[in-house]
Design a protein around this motif. Sequence first.
Motif, short mmCIF file in Angstrom:
data_model
loop_
_atom_site.label_atom_id
_atom_site.label_comp_id
_atom_site.label_asym_id
_atom_site.label_seq_id
_atom_site.Cartn_x
_atom_site.Cartn_y
_atom_site.Cartn_z
N ASN A 75 95.73 -7.62 -40.65
CA ASN A 75 96.86 -7.65 -41.57
C ASN A 75 98.05 -8.36 -40.93
O ASN A 75 99.12 -7.78 -40.75
N SER A 288 94.50 -2.93 -37.81
CA SER A 288 94.81 -3.06 -39.23
C SER A 288 96.30 -2.88 -39.50
O SER A 288 96.73 -2.89 -40.66
N LYS A 355 100.56 -1.56 -46.72
CA LYS A 355 99.13 -1.71 -46.40
C LYS A 355 98.24 -1.59 -47.63
O LYS A 355 97.12 -2.09 -47.63
N ARG A 356 98.75 -0.97 -48.70
CA ARG A 356 97.90 -0.81 -49.88
C ARG A 356 98.37 -1.58 -51.11
O ARG A 356 97.54 -2.15 -51.83
N TYR A 357 99.68 -1.60 -51.38
CA TYR A 357 100.16 -2.17 -52.64
C TYR A 357 101.04 -3.39 -52.41
O TYR A 357 101.77 -3.48 -51.42
N ASP A 400 96.67 -3.25 -56.28
CA ASP A 400 96.14 -2.23 -55.37
C ASP A 400 95.18 -2.95 -54.42
O ASP A 400 94.03 -3.21 -54.77
N LEU A 401 95.65 -3.29 -53.24
CA LEU A 401 94.89 -4.14 -52.34
C LEU A 401 93.70 -3.42 -51.71
O LEU A 401 92.77 -4.07 -51.22
N GLN A 402 93.72 -2.13 -51.74
CA GLN A 402 92.58 -1.37 -51.23
C GLN A 402 91.37 -1.56 -52.13
O GLN A 402 90.23 -1.72 -51.67
N ASN A 403 91.59 -1.55 -53.43
CA ASN A 403 90.51 -1.68 -54.40
C ASN A 403 90.39 -3.08 -55.00
O ASN A 403 89.38 -3.39 -55.66
N PRO A 405 91.29 -6.47 -53.20
CA PRO A 405 91.87 -7.26 -52.11
C PRO A 405 92.15 -8.71 -52.46
O PRO A 405 92.97 -9.36 -51.79
#
Length: 487
Positions: A75, A288, A355-357, A400-403, A405
């Motif tokens: 990241n 990360s 890190k996620r959004y 939502d970068l976790q779900n 990317p």
Amino acid sequence: MKMFLKISISFLLAILFLSCIASSSQKKKNGDKKPNLIFYLADDQDVYDYGCYGNEKVKTPAVDRLAKEGMLFQNAFTGQAICAPSRSQLLTGKYPLKNGCFANHTSVKPDIQSMVRHMQKLGYEVVLAGKSHVNPSKVFPWDKEWHAIEKEDGPRPYIPLDSIENYFNTAKKPFVMLIASYYPHAEYFKVDNPKAEDIKTYPFNSVKKDDKGFIKSKAGYYRSIEEDNKQLEDVLNLVDLHLDTDNTLFIYSADHGVSGKFDVKDVSLKVPFVVRWPKIIRPDTKSSQLIHYTDVLPTFIDIAGGHATDEMDGKSFLPLLKGEDVAINEYVYGVRTNQNILNSEIFPSRMIRNKRYKYIRNFNSIEVVEQNLTGKPNVDYFIKRGANAFKDEPFEELYDLQNDPFEQHNLAKNPEYKTIKEKLAEDMFIWMKDQGDILNEDQGNMPIITPKGNKGFKLDQDTPRRKIPDSIKNTLKKGDYIVIEHW
């Protein structure tokens, strides 16, 4: 005879003892020596196009080797996906709006102290080998600078390996060396009969997987990546041959992605970032944590025993290199400026990401363009032109970068994410105000920017890539735009 033997043995023991002291002293001296810092920067390469980042169809053995020998960052980001602004962040520790270089082919503010000055004060020589693309020269007074080498067998110039090797052999002080490659940036190598199965596609470009022009371009791009990888391998061999590798920090990166150049998606702003530093970094490790190009200068200063200045945006990530898994940044930010470059469309964007959004605001989206109009036909022509050039891009984006990317599903209008969106937007505007941004929350604030003097960046003039109707040419007057004095 016995006396002679006793004296001889005592003499030998004394020599051995003094030798041990000298050896210990020399080791201590070497151990106390400040490390050399080398940053190898490739040009226009997506983070997804490396073996160590998951693309098995492109050959990057030298970068993959570094990842095995050091730490790969998952990241790492630049704040702007274009050459001069990206490099200016790296060398100033400040985001584009704060350092002043937020359009391509422009300069940082003349009163800024760059990496060159900061590291010189800490006893380092600071050297540039290859591409520069940063200005003004008084902010970047390199101790030594070697330009790239033109060769007949490649579409781009090559890094000056002979000068680099000679310097490695003769350096008397610890040094920072920026090795800036011109590869893989287009123009690419020409590849005969490229095959679609040799190219890896992703959700953001999969619709082109059967496009012959796309395949041909990507094949040339891959070949140019391989050429840059050969240059990197040559540099690593020189480092291993001539320098104390245990006392040499080596970073590999690329200035920004090419697939989404100019915009603020991850394919544009996320960068490869691999660090080798034997005896400090455990081999074959990953992080990360969010890091950013603005963090590089504070990290170098920290390693050299100094302290970053308060006005820098970046933070030292030295703890990560030492094996501490600690957060460096809560957020990273992104800037998009389409004015005064290439087609010069007025379509500015800002981005905030944890890190996620990720939240994006496109300030001159077709959804809000009417609110941005001024009532001046000559000014409004350019505002409308910018909105129409990117008519498929919405006013707000949330991912939502976790779900998701690859940022394919915009959640900005989903009520379940309203609180997340509002929090990110609020924090983004706080950051923008701190940066001295020319944009703000108010609708109808759509400034036109231009450099001081006539440098070929005027919106109301033709360029090789932009044609303006005769009725609009040379109609913008003082008061219609903001002049950026240091450009």
